[in-house]
Design an enzyme around this catalytic site. Structure first.
Site, PDB file in Angstrom:
ATOM      1  N   ALA A  21       0.062   3.226  -6.783  1.00  7.68           N
ATOM      2  CA  ALA A  21       0.303   2.234  -5.735  1.00  7.68           C
ATOM      3  C   ALA A  21      -0.890   2.192  -4.793  1.00  7.68           C
ATOM      4  O   ALA A  21      -1.376   3.244  -4.359  1.00  7.68           O
ATOM      5  CB  ALA A  21       1.567   2.583  -4.956  1.00  7.68           C
ATOM      6  N   SER A  22      -1.362   0.973  -4.484  1.00  2.26           N
ATOM      7  CA  SER A  22      -2.449   0.765  -3.528  1.00  2.26           C
ATOM      8  C   SER A  22      -3.708   1.501  -4.004  1.00  2.26           C
ATOM      9  O   SER A  22      -4.248   1.173  -5.054  1.00  2.26           O
ATOM     10  CB  SER A  22      -2.000   1.199  -2.131  1.00  2.26           C
ATOM     11  OG  SER A  22      -2.942   0.818  -1.159  1.00  2.26           O
ATOM     12  N   SER A  23      -4.186   2.493  -3.255  1.00  2.00           N
ATOM     13  CA  SER A  23      -5.334   3.264  -3.726  1.00  2.00           C
ATOM     14  C   SER A  23      -5.069   3.845  -5.109  1.00  2.00           C
ATOM     15  O   SER A  23      -5.955   3.895  -5.968  1.00  2.00           O
ATOM     16  CB  SER A  23      -5.645   4.393  -2.736  1.00  2.00           C
ATOM     17  OG  SER A  23      -6.716   5.185  -3.185  1.00  2.00           O
ATOM     18  N   HIS A  54       2.450  -5.343   1.352  1.00  2.00           N
ATOM     19  CA  HIS A  54       1.806  -4.210   0.686  1.00  2.00           C
ATOM     20  C   HIS A  54       2.748  -3.002   0.690  1.00  2.00           C
ATOM     21  O   HIS A  54       2.446  -1.960   1.294  1.00  2.00           O
ATOM     22  CB  HIS A  54       0.493  -3.886   1.418  1.00  2.00           C
ATOM     23  CG  HIS A  54      -0.440  -3.002   0.651  1.00  2.00           C
ATOM     24  ND1 HIS A  54      -1.074  -3.396  -0.514  1.00  2.00           N
ATOM     25  CD2 HIS A  54      -0.851  -1.733   0.893  1.00  2.00           C
ATOM     26  CE1 HIS A  54      -1.841  -2.416  -0.953  1.00  2.00           C
ATOM     27  NE2 HIS A  54      -1.722  -1.382  -0.120  1.00  2.00           N
TER      28      HIS A  54
END
Length: 360
Positions: free
Chosen positions: A193-195, A334
């Protein structure tokens, strides 16, 4: 240093069944059951006979009734930190989760956290643990240790196979678990997730021979975050301002492992339409990249809405394990994955028994 558990075992919920109360015997002076009393009236005799039959019927009924099942015990497996797992140029930490019911030849899922997160936080805050308990696969959680706890997806070392930095440490974790847990090498997967989603794309590009498939929740394409000034943040990419052709994006993946011509991992892509951190245009750029890598059309083979607010497109196939699957989540920022999305990723991987996961 020995591996150490990071959380206490959950107590068992099972317990002994409580028996029902015993029936009392006849009161003093009550006629003997089943035997008519001499000199008694017909009504008294009938009552005595009936009184003897009732306990027999009750006993037969109770003997045939099913006993209540014991409550299932809670999982006792713990998240464990592993030390000294191999080459680790950036000092990542490693945690692993081996469920109580681990398969004899288990799959391995690498689950990569978001910025400011950690492996234990990702373990406790997502549904992958409960899915591992259900389906018997092992999970490895890398933890970034640099300031901000983001993974390196920007340096030249990170964006090529065995170049150094975080991907090398994660690859060492995978090798460590494979050697010690009889892992099926044809069933290694990555999710983030994300990074961690950005790292998912990097790992799939750098190590296509290691991973069978990956799922990116709110990420960007491989090499989109590349910088040359030592910075770990690329504002143009984050803001969705980098637009390339599928061929250009695909060349960046192929350049991460020059000369490789084997099978490529399948890719599942998730993004919220209102993402203001890694903006929504990155969703389409990832689709262009991975359809090109797989040599399939950017035009979807199928489009549907598996549930309200989800638009799912599949590329190069229409089944649960298409080469590329993309899910757009309406009116969402996000904050992925949300409830039920981890299970959909596990289905895409084939870890729930819905699709083939045999050797390539």
């Amino acid at each position: 240093m020995p591996d150490t558990p990071t959380s206490p075992a959950a107590p068992s919920r099972g317990g002994p069944l409580r028996e029902g109360p015993a029936r009392e015997g006849p009161a003093h002076g009550e006629p003997t059951r089943g035997r008519p009393v001499r000199g008694a009236s017909p009504r008294t005799r009938a009552a005595a006979l009936f009184g003897g039959v009732l306990p027999l019927l009750a006993a037969l009924f109770l003997a045939g009734a099913p006993t209540a099942a014991a409550a299932p015990t809670a999982p006792t497996a713990q998240l464990v930190e592993v030390n000294d797992f191999g080459t680790n140029p950036t000092g990542l930490r490693m945690h692993q989760y081996v469920p109580d019911g681990v398969a004899a030849r288990p799959a391995l899922l690498v689950a990569v956290h978001y910025c400011t997160g950690s492996g234990p936080a990702f373990h406790n805050g997502t549904e992958f643990k409960s899915l591992a308990d259900r389906y018997g696969f092992i999970i490895v959680y890398p933890s970034a240790t640099r300031s901000g706890q983001c993974f390196d997806v920007s340096s030249q070392q990170a964006l090529r196979r065995d170049g150094g930095s975080d991907p090398v440490g994660i690859k060492s974790m995978i090798d460590h678990v494979k050697q010690r847990n009889n892992v099926d090498p044809a069933r290694v997967f990555v999710v983030g997730a994300s990074s961690g989603a950005m790292m998912t794309n990097v790992l799939l590009g750098n190590y296509p021979d290691v991973f069978r498939a990956g799922a990116s929740f709110a990420g960007v394409p491989h090499s989109c975050f590349a910088t040359t000034d030592g910075s770990g943040w690329n504002s143009a990419c984050a803001n969705g301002q980098i637009n390339r052709s599928g061929q250009q994006w695909g060349d960046l993946v192929r350049g991460a492992y020059p000369g490789y011509d084997g099978p490529r991992p399948r890719v599942q892509i998730w993004h919220g339409t209102q993402d203001n951190t890694l903006r929504y245009p990155n969703f389409g750029e990832q689709i262009k990249q991975w359809t090109n890598v797989h040599g399939v059309s950017e035009n979807p083979s199928s489009t549907d809405q598996p549930q309200s607010g989800w638009t799912r497109t599949r590329y190069g196939g229409t089944g649960d394990q298409a080469p590329v699957e993309a899910i757009s989540i309406a009116n969402t920022g996000h904050n992925l994955p949300q409830g039920g999305q981890a299970a959909r990723a596990v289905t895409f991987f084939g870890l729930d028994g819905t699709g083939a996961t045999s050797a390539r």
